[in-house]
Design a protein around this motif. Structure first.
Motif, PDB file in Angstrom:
ATOM      1  N   LEU A  80       0.852  -1.184   0.000  1.00  0.00           N
ATOM      2  CA  LEU A  80       0.000   0.000   0.000  1.00  0.00           C
ATOM      3  C   LEU A  80       0.885   1.230   0.000  1.00  0.00           C
ATOM      4  O   LEU A  80       1.657   1.434   0.938  1.00  0.00           O
ATOM      5  N   GLN A  81       0.796   2.009  -1.042  1.00  0.00           N
ATOM      6  CA  GLN A  81       1.500   3.281  -1.129  1.00  0.00           C
ATOM      7  C   GLN A  81       0.548   4.379  -0.689  1.00  0.00           C
ATOM      8  O   GLN A  81      -0.529   4.526  -1.283  1.00  0.00           O
ATOM      9  N   MET A  82       0.938   5.115   0.334  1.00  0.00           N
ATOM     10  CA  MET A  82       0.091   6.193   0.836  1.00  0.00           C
ATOM     11  C   MET A  82       0.821   7.522   0.687  1.00  0.00           C
ATOM     12  O   MET A  82       1.957   7.667   1.140  1.00  0.00           O
ATOM     13  N   ASP A  83       0.193   8.482   0.071  1.00  0.00           N
ATOM     14  CA  ASP A  83       0.770   9.799  -0.163  1.00  0.00           C
ATOM     15  C   ASP A  83      -0.071  10.883   0.507  1.00  0.00           C
ATOM     16  O   ASP A  83      -1.202  10.630   0.924  1.00  0.00           O
ATOM     17  N   SER A  84       0.499  12.067   0.580  1.00  0.00           N
ATOM     18  CA  SER A  84      -0.206  13.219   1.172  1.00  0.00           C
ATOM     19  C   SER A  84      -0.811  12.856   2.524  1.00  0.00           C
ATOM     20  O   SER A  84      -1.986  13.129   2.792  1.00  0.00           O
ATOM     21  N   LEU A  85      -0.001  12.256   3.349  1.00  0.00           N
ATOM     22  CA  LEU A  85      -0.502  11.761   4.631  1.00  0.00           C
ATOM     23  C   LEU A  85      -0.924  12.905   5.538  1.00  0.00           C
ATOM     24  O   LEU A  85      -0.321  13.995   5.533  1.00  0.00           O
ATOM     25  N   LYS A  86      -1.970  12.647   6.332  1.00  0.00           N
ATOM     26  CA  LYS A  86      -2.530  13.625   7.258  1.00  0.00           C
ATOM     27  C   LYS A  86      -2.489  13.059   8.668  1.00  0.00           C
ATOM     28  O   LYS A  86      -2.446  11.840   8.848  1.00  0.00           O
ATOM     29  N   PRO A  87      -2.547  13.926   9.665  1.00  0.00           N
ATOM     30  CA  PRO A  87      -2.597  13.411  11.046  1.00  0.00           C
ATOM     31  C   PRO A  87      -3.747  12.428  11.256  1.00  0.00           C
ATOM     32  O   PRO A  87      -3.640  11.503  12.059  1.00  0.00           O
ATOM     33  N   GLY A  88      -4.835  12.613  10.536  1.00  0.00           N
ATOM     34  CA  GLY A  88      -5.981  11.709  10.647  1.00  0.00           C
ATOM     35  C   GLY A  88      -5.715  10.306  10.127  1.00  0.00           C
ATOM     36  O   GLY A  88      -6.526   9.404  10.347  1.00  0.00           O
ATOM     37  N   ASP A  89      -4.593  10.123   9.453  1.00  0.00           N
ATOM     38  CA  ASP A  89      -4.220   8.788   8.988  1.00  0.00           C
ATOM     39  C   ASP A  89      -3.509   7.987  10.070  1.00  0.00           C
ATOM     40  O   ASP A  89      -3.204   6.809   9.868  1.00  0.00           O
ATOM     41  N   THR A  90      -3.244   8.613  11.199  1.00  0.00           N
ATOM     42  CA  THR A  90      -2.589   7.932  12.300  1.00  0.00           C
ATOM     43  C   THR A  90      -3.465   6.804  12.817  1.00  0.00           C
ATOM     44  O   THR A  90      -4.625   7.006  13.172  1.00  0.00           O
ATOM     45  N   ALA A  91      -2.905   5.597  12.827  1.00  0.00           N
ATOM     46  CA  ALA A  91      -3.662   4.419  13.236  1.00  0.00           C
ATOM     47  C   ALA A  91      -2.739   3.207  13.206  1.00  0.00           C
ATOM     48  O   ALA A  91      -1.615   3.278  12.697  1.00  0.00           O
ATOM     49  N   VAL A  92      -3.253   2.104  13.728  1.00  0.00           N
ATOM     50  CA  VAL A  92      -2.597   0.820  13.512  1.00  0.00           C
ATOM     51  C   VAL A  92      -3.179   0.237  12.236  1.00  0.00           C
ATOM     52  O   VAL A  92      -4.408   0.145  12.088  1.00  0.00           O
ATOM     53  N   TYR A  93      -2.316  -0.137  11.334  1.00  0.00           N
ATOM     54  CA  TYR A  93      -2.735  -0.677  10.035  1.00  0.00           C
ATOM     55  C   TYR A  93      -2.575  -2.194  10.052  1.00  0.00           C
ATOM     56  O   TYR A  93      -1.494  -2.713  10.391  1.00  0.00           O
ATOM     57  N   TYR A  94      -3.644  -2.869   9.678  1.00  0.00           N
ATOM     58  CA  TYR A  94      -3.675  -4.334   9.701  1.00  0.00           C
ATOM     59  C   TYR A  94      -3.789  -4.891   8.285  1.00  0.00           C
ATOM     60  O   TYR A  94      -4.635  -4.448   7.495  1.00  0.00           O
ATOM     61  N   CYS A  95      -2.964  -5.873   8.012  1.00  0.00           N
ATOM     62  CA  CYS A  95      -3.058  -6.594   6.740  1.00  0.00           C
ATOM     63  C   CYS A  95      -4.101  -7.701   6.880  1.00  0.00           C
ATOM     64  O   CYS A  95      -4.206  -8.351   7.929  1.00  0.00           O
ATOM     65  N   ASN A  96      -4.867  -7.902   5.827  1.00  0.00           N
ATOM     66  CA  ASN A  96      -5.890  -8.945   5.823  1.00  0.00           C
ATOM     67  C   ASN A  96      -5.776  -9.802   4.572  1.00  0.00           C
ATOM     68  O   ASN A  96      -5.545  -9.289   3.480  1.00  0.00           O
ATOM     69  N   ALA A  97      -5.927 -11.087   4.755  1.00  0.00           N
ATOM     70  CA  ALA A  97      -6.015 -12.023   3.629  1.00  0.00           C
ATOM     71  C   ALA A  97      -7.364 -12.718   3.730  1.00  0.00           C
ATOM     72  O   ALA A  97      -7.672 -13.357   4.746  1.00  0.00           O
ATOM     73  N   ASP A  98      -8.161 -12.536   2.695  1.00  0.00           N
ATOM     74  CA  ASP A  98      -9.550 -12.989   2.707  1.00  0.00           C
ATOM     75  C   ASP A  98      -9.726 -14.295   1.938  1.00  0.00           C
ATOM     76  O   ASP A  98      -9.223 -14.419   0.825  1.00  0.00           O
ATOM     77  N   ARG A  99     -10.441 -15.219   2.545  1.00  0.00           N
ATOM     78  CA  ARG A  99     -10.767 -16.508   1.919  1.00  0.00           C
ATOM     79  C   ARG A  99      -9.507 -17.207   1.407  1.00  0.00           C
ATOM     80  O   ARG A  99      -9.332 -17.420   0.198  1.00  0.00           O
ATOM     81  N   VAL A 100      -8.645 -17.554   2.366  1.00  0.00           N
ATOM     82  CA  VAL A 100      -7.406 -18.258   2.079  1.00  0.00           C
ATOM     83  C   VAL A 100      -7.661 -19.770   2.109  1.00  0.00           C
ATOM     84  O   VAL A 100      -8.284 -20.275   3.033  1.00  0.00           O
ATOM     85  N   ARG A 101      -7.156 -20.448   1.105  1.00  0.00           N
ATOM     86  CA  ARG A 101      -7.241 -21.923   1.054  1.00  0.00           C
ATOM     87  C   ARG A 101      -5.836 -22.492   0.980  1.00  0.00           C
ATOM     88  O   ARG A 101      -4.994 -21.982   0.239  1.00  0.00           O
ATOM     89  N   VAL A 102      -5.623 -23.536   1.735  1.00  0.00           N
ATOM     90  CA  VAL A 102      -4.309 -24.196   1.669  1.00  0.00           C
ATOM     91  C   VAL A 102      -4.345 -25.349   0.676  1.00  0.00           C
ATOM     92  O   VAL A 102      -3.299 -25.926   0.350  1.00  0.00           O
ATOM     93  N   ALA A 103      -5.536 -25.692   0.194  1.00  0.00           N
ATOM     94  CA  ALA A 103      -5.693 -26.724  -0.825  1.00  0.00           C
ATOM     95  C   ALA A 103      -7.020 -26.463  -1.534  1.00  0.00           C
ATOM     96  O   ALA A 103      -7.874 -25.737  -1.021  1.00  0.00           O
TER      97      ALA A 103
END
Length: 122
Positions: A80-103
């Motif tokens: 994720l490339q984030m530009d023109s960052l603002k104080p309101g962007d302050t947060a903990v950012y979490y990565c998510n992987a949706d509907r993962v299958r191992v087989a």
């Protein structure tokens, strides 16, 4: 066991840029969508951006036009490339992987990373 490892958070000045990366590891057959969510203190977790295996993207209203999400399906990574960052962007950012299958026959599961802190401040 599938794990998501995030990198790239930190302290950035207002107007600056930041690139977050996330790698999914483990025995992975397929991942439907990968993306980023964020949670600021006292607020609910919200969508930042997601991208499907086919390349379709969705952005949260607060970052649309300032962020670009990309994905490498072969490496199971998302950035994720984030530009023109603002104080309101302050947060903990979490990565998510949706509907993962191992087989092919596996039941799909969702996975979350541990989170990476992004602080926008002068």
């Amino acid at each position: 066991q599938v794990q998501l490892v995030e990198s790239g958070g930190g302290l950035v000045q207002p107007g600056g840029s930041l690139r977050l990366s996330c790698a999914a590891s483990g025995s992975i057959f397929s991942i439907n969508a990968m993306g980023w969510y964020r949670q600021a203190p006292g607020k609910q977790r919200e969508l930042v951006a997601t991208i499907t295996s086919g390349g379709s993207t969705k952005y949260g209203a607060s970052v649309k036009g300032r962020s670009t999400i990309s994905r490498d399906n072969a490496k199971n990574t998302v950035s994720l490339q984030m530009d023109s960052l603002k104080p309101g962007d302050t947060a903990v950012y979490y990565c998510n992987a949706d509907r993962v299958r191992v087989a092919l026959w596996d039941t799909a599961h969702d996975y979350w990373g541990q989170g990476t802190q992004v602080t926008v401040s002068s």
